[in-house]
Design a protein around this motif. Sequence first.
Motif, PDB file in Angstrom:
ATOM      1  N   PRO A  60      -5.010   0.764  -4.233  1.00  0.00           N
ATOM      2  CA  PRO A  60      -5.696  -0.540  -4.632  1.00  0.00           C
ATOM      3  C   PRO A  60      -6.958   0.086  -5.755  1.00  0.00           C
ATOM      4  O   PRO A  60      -7.214   1.266  -5.947  1.00  0.00           O
ATOM      5  CB  PRO A  60      -6.455  -0.812  -3.683  1.00  0.00           C
ATOM      6  CG  PRO A  60      -6.701   0.255  -2.567  1.00  0.00           C
ATOM      7  CD  PRO A  60      -5.377   1.304  -2.912  1.00  0.00           C
ATOM      8  N   PRO A  61      -7.383  -1.108  -6.474  1.00  0.00           N
ATOM      9  CA  PRO A  61      -8.290  -0.697  -7.552  1.00  0.00           C
ATOM     10  C   PRO A  61      -9.687  -0.153  -6.770  1.00  0.00           C
ATOM     11  O   PRO A  61      -9.837  -0.440  -5.574  1.00  0.00           O
ATOM     12  CB  PRO A  61      -8.654  -2.203  -8.304  1.00  0.00           C
ATOM     13  CG  PRO A  61      -7.781  -3.109  -7.609  1.00  0.00           C
ATOM     14  CD  PRO A  61      -7.118  -2.545  -6.423  1.00  0.00           C
ATOM     15  N   ARG A  62     -10.155   0.686  -7.530  1.00  0.00           N
ATOM     16  CA  ARG A  62     -11.181   1.389  -6.907  1.00  0.00           C
ATOM     17  C   ARG A  62     -12.658   0.494  -6.546  1.00  0.00           C
ATOM     18  O   ARG A  62     -12.825  -0.519  -7.399  1.00  0.00           O
ATOM     19  CB  ARG A  62     -11.892   2.502  -7.372  1.00  0.00           C
ATOM     20  CG  ARG A  62     -10.955   3.685  -7.929  1.00  0.00           C
ATOM     21  CD  ARG A  62     -10.746   4.757  -8.782  1.00  0.00           C
ATOM     22  NE  ARG A  62      -9.779   5.351  -8.874  1.00  0.00           N
ATOM     23  CZ  ARG A  62      -9.707   6.811  -9.148  1.00  0.00           C
ATOM     24  NH1 ARG A  62     -10.724   7.163  -9.699  1.00  0.00           N
ATOM     25  NH2 ARG A  62      -8.733   7.460  -8.957  1.00  0.00           N
ATOM     26  N   VAL A  63     -13.298   0.768  -5.652  1.00  0.00           N
ATOM     27  CA  VAL A  63     -14.481   0.109  -5.194  1.00  0.00           C
ATOM     28  C   VAL A  63     -15.867   0.364  -6.105  1.00  0.00           C
ATOM     29  O   VAL A  63     -16.051   1.408  -6.221  1.00  0.00           O
ATOM     30  CB  VAL A  63     -14.985   0.129  -4.102  1.00  0.00           C
ATOM     31  CG1 VAL A  63     -15.985  -0.776  -3.447  1.00  0.00           C
ATOM     32  CG2 VAL A  63     -13.778  -0.381  -3.036  1.00  0.00           C
ATOM     33  N   PRO A  64     -16.133  -0.618  -7.027  1.00  0.00           N
ATOM     34  CA  PRO A  64     -17.142  -0.159  -8.066  1.00  0.00           C
ATOM     35  C   PRO A  64     -18.345   0.399  -7.428  1.00  0.00           C
ATOM     36  O   PRO A  64     -18.763   1.400  -7.978  1.00  0.00           O
ATOM     37  CB  PRO A  64     -17.570  -1.507  -8.724  1.00  0.00           C
ATOM     38  CG  PRO A  64     -16.206  -2.319  -8.492  1.00  0.00           C
ATOM     39  CD  PRO A  64     -15.689  -2.186  -7.119  1.00  0.00           C
ATOM     40  N   GLY A  65     -18.782  -0.110  -6.221  1.00  0.00           N
ATOM     41  CA  GLY A  65     -20.137   0.445  -5.725  1.00  0.00           C
ATOM     42  C   GLY A  65     -19.914   1.700  -5.277  1.00  0.00           C
ATOM     43  O   GLY A  65     -20.710   2.587  -5.296  1.00  0.00           O
ATOM     44  N   LEU A  66     -18.830   2.400  -4.773  1.00  0.00           N
ATOM     45  CA  LEU A  66     -18.488   3.519  -4.305  1.00  0.00           C
ATOM     46  C   LEU A  66     -18.300   4.563  -5.471  1.00  0.00           C
ATOM     47  O   LEU A  66     -18.484   5.640  -5.558  1.00  0.00           O
ATOM     48  CB  LEU A  66     -17.348   3.576  -3.218  1.00  0.00           C
ATOM     49  CG  LEU A  66     -17.613   2.766  -2.228  1.00  0.00           C
ATOM     50  CD1 LEU A  66     -16.503   2.713  -1.130  1.00  0.00           C
ATOM     51  CD2 LEU A  66     -19.066   3.405  -1.545  1.00  0.00           C
ATOM     52  N   GLN A  67     -17.617   4.017  -6.584  1.00  0.00           N
ATOM     53  CA  GLN A  67     -17.584   4.993  -7.756  1.00  0.00           C
ATOM     54  C   GLN A  67     -19.084   5.070  -8.417  1.00  0.00           C
ATOM     55  O   GLN A  67     -19.266   6.258  -8.725  1.00  0.00           O
ATOM     56  CB  GLN A  67     -16.900   3.909  -8.858  1.00  0.00           C
ATOM     57  CG  GLN A  67     -15.650   3.720  -8.736  1.00  0.00           C
ATOM     58  CD  GLN A  67     -14.695   4.585  -9.565  1.00  0.00           C
ATOM     59  OE1 GLN A  67     -14.328   5.631  -8.953  1.00  0.00           O
ATOM     60  NE2 GLN A  67     -14.191   4.345 -10.619  1.00  0.00           N
ATOM     61  N   GLN A  68     -20.032   4.441  -8.244  1.00  0.00           N
ATOM     62  CA  GLN A  68     -21.144   4.665  -8.520  1.00  0.00           C
ATOM     63  C   GLN A  68     -22.015   5.526  -7.577  1.00  0.00           C
ATOM     64  O   GLN A  68     -22.501   6.541  -8.185  1.00  0.00           O
ATOM     65  CB  GLN A  68     -22.046   3.208  -8.526  1.00  0.00           C
ATOM     66  CG  GLN A  68     -23.499   3.455  -9.083  1.00  0.00           C
ATOM     67  CD  GLN A  68     -24.366   2.338  -8.444  1.00  0.00           C
ATOM     68  OE1 GLN A  68     -24.287   1.173  -8.689  1.00  0.00           O
ATOM     69  NE2 GLN A  68     -25.346   2.839  -7.497  1.00  0.00           N
ATOM     70  N   LEU A  69     -21.483   5.189  -6.310  1.00  0.00           N
ATOM     71  CA  LEU A  69     -22.104   6.487  -5.579  1.00  0.00           C
ATOM     72  C   LEU A  69     -21.526   7.760  -5.848  1.00  0.00           C
ATOM     73  O   LEU A  69     -22.295   9.031  -5.956  1.00  0.00           O
ATOM     74  CB  LEU A  69     -21.719   6.060  -4.051  1.00  0.00           C
ATOM     75  CG  LEU A  69     -21.705   7.015  -2.940  1.00  0.00           C
ATOM     76  CD1 LEU A  69     -23.155   7.410  -2.630  1.00  0.00           C
ATOM     77  CD2 LEU A  69     -21.226   6.849  -1.820  1.00  0.00           C
TER      78      LEU A  69
END
Lengths: 280, 426
Positions: free
Chosen positions: B318-327
């Motif tokens: 799935p596409p990556r979760v933006p908030g967790l990319q930021q983390l």
Amino acid sequence: MIEAHVERFMAMGTRVELHVFGACDPQALLLGRRAIEQVDDALTIHRPSPTVSLNEALAAGGAATIDDPTLLAALIETRAMMTLTEGLFDPTVRQGAPRRAWELDGARGRIAADGPLAFDFGGMGKGFALDCAAAALRETGVQSGLLSAGESSILTIGRHPTGEPWPIGVPHPFAPGEFLAEFDLADEALSVSSTVDASAPGRQPTLRGDDGSPVSAPCTAIAISARGSLAEALSTALMVASPGERARFADRDPSRLLCFRFDGCDAISLVQPGVRTCDA
Amino acid sequence: MPDNPFDLSRRLFLDRVAQAAALGSMAQLAPWAAASAAEPAGRERVRLGIIGTGDRGRALIQNILKTRNCAVAAICDDYAPHLDKARALLPAATPSFADHRAMLDAGGIDAVVIATPLHVHAAQTFDALSAGLHVWCEKAMARTIADCTAMVERSRAANRVLQIGHQRLFNPTYLNALARARAGEIGTITQVRASWHRNRDWRRAVPPGSDLERKLNWRLYRESSAGLMTELATHQIQVANWFFGALPTRVMGSGSICFWKDGREVYDHVALIYDYPGGRKLVYTSLLNNARYGCEEQIMGHKGSIEPELGRIYAEEPPRVPGLQQLRRDVAKGRRRTIPIGGATWFPELPVTTPGESLGWGEYDESMLQFEAFAEAVKTNTPAPGLLREAYHASVASLLGEQAMDQGQPAAWPAALAFAEPQTAG
Ligand SMILES: NC(=O)c1ccc[n+]([C@@H]2O[C@H](COP(=O)([O-])OP(=O)(O)OC[C@H]3O[C@@H](n4cnc5c(N)ncnc54)[C@H](O)[C@@H]3O)[C@@H](O)[C@H]2O)c1
């Protein structure tokens, strides 16, 4: 620099991400993933599974044996949460169908119902799966991690790599860039239930456990608990609860609970006396 | 000569088959492939008489010459220019014929290889069986379902091997893909989306002033061909049947002569849905005026996809979760910032372009390998189990698709057309 490890995949009908920080066993993430896939395989109702078999066995009521340990564990957890939420959370509820009583003999793996019964673990499955993944990860020695199932179920292991709790902000559904609420989490799970999700079409309606009526008011409920399954059941229950009910089961459980109703773009907090909250 | 192209190809094939066998039971998945991975029995070569030395016939001759257990003992074509081209590939003494019956009468062959237009496959098969010979025939089997069935029945009655040219059944990439699919790697397969798109008229040049249009362009006329269905779709329907492990229950479709309005009779554009038990589907298109999407079978399960022509397997990522990319970015910088997450987020449902993983490419030549297997079957007079079943079902399904399009109505798979394995082997 701190090591960062990640596993991303589809399971439980949504996208799952397992993030682990610090040194970790090379097999750890795979074991975490397997744990979630095992829950998915056991609880799904969208393809052949132990839950589908159980539902078929109980389609006319009566009794059935549960062979699958994951399904049995989920049923035991379900019973506990039904009690805690006074039945507001109920994975057997169907819109328009009469409610059925059922008994579970956890030790013998037997279930008996007084009429047609079918389980849909959609209201706690993601949290339950995260609990299983967290147990698998902790067993391999993981000390810092953040797990997400569909972004509505989050579970934290230990603390943020800086040593402080995990800072989580639930975005405001109508105010881009703003948070509805912010929390610090450590070894806790967070679940968000909502009838408003302007950007995510096609959500399943949330139904009241006792009479199966759908919740139509625009609201968002947030629960933070020690376990993912509990957080998810509580946020579901919170959505459909009356003010009195909300106060009662919040008193009984040490979870942090929040509920908002939306009036246009304004979030109105429905926190009742007795409900312990942790507003930012 | 350890390093001749055949040996290299064979070694690679064996490697790949071994790889696939390690994943699943190859003997069960593709018994014919397991058989062709074995050493040839004895040193003598099976003598083949080739009927039809057009494009495919000549390609087959070149493949047969690479095998270690077959020989081209005679050739036949009723069109002299094609016969001449084939002669150029073979020793001058190779007997050649303009009529296949003359070739059969002349003797000196153990089996025939039929690479003629579709509508003559059945009659030539019957003639060869009557002459006591084994038959290897190109796909599709025959122009009618009745003839497909008769070919199976007559080969059994004559106690001779009948093998059909479905080379994907010998392609290690496909075998590997099948083994990985059976091992559950892409989950429950619910759809195969297959297409064969080309951007050319499919015509052969006809000498000016000749009356050879229908002979050379047999693919374009209904008496001799079901067009895209028998020529291209057969291969891919076979793949779908194989990965679903089932037969279609019915087919619906629409065909048209949409672009090449040049007097042809067969559709230049077909779109069909084959239903399989459990609601699974093969969604099929073939057309002749756009080649962007080429030839592929997209095999889709709930955990991943396989594209065997490209030789790739993809996990559902799935596409990556933006908030967790930021983390992750923050942690890398030793920063702690509120992680924006909570509540189902919407993500755009664009096609996923992850590169996937290779299923193993190789220089193996599956068209050659199928003759290796055929020769072993002929020597022991034992058809490789399962092979004819795959071919028969693919041919019947392609003709049933033609019927559905012609009649504008769904066509159900007649129960009587399920291939029954012979009672006794050999
Ligand atoms: N397996 C594959 O990938 C593949 C690829 C291409 C073609 N094919 C099959 O091979 C067969 C031939 O296709 P092609 O492209 O070579 O066609 P083609 O027209 O190039 O060749 C057919 C040949 O058969 C000859 N012929 C016709 N009637 C004959 C008869 N009664 N006796 C002797 N010879 C006769 C023709 O003169 C011609 O030379 C078809 O069945 C086709 O579907 C299979």
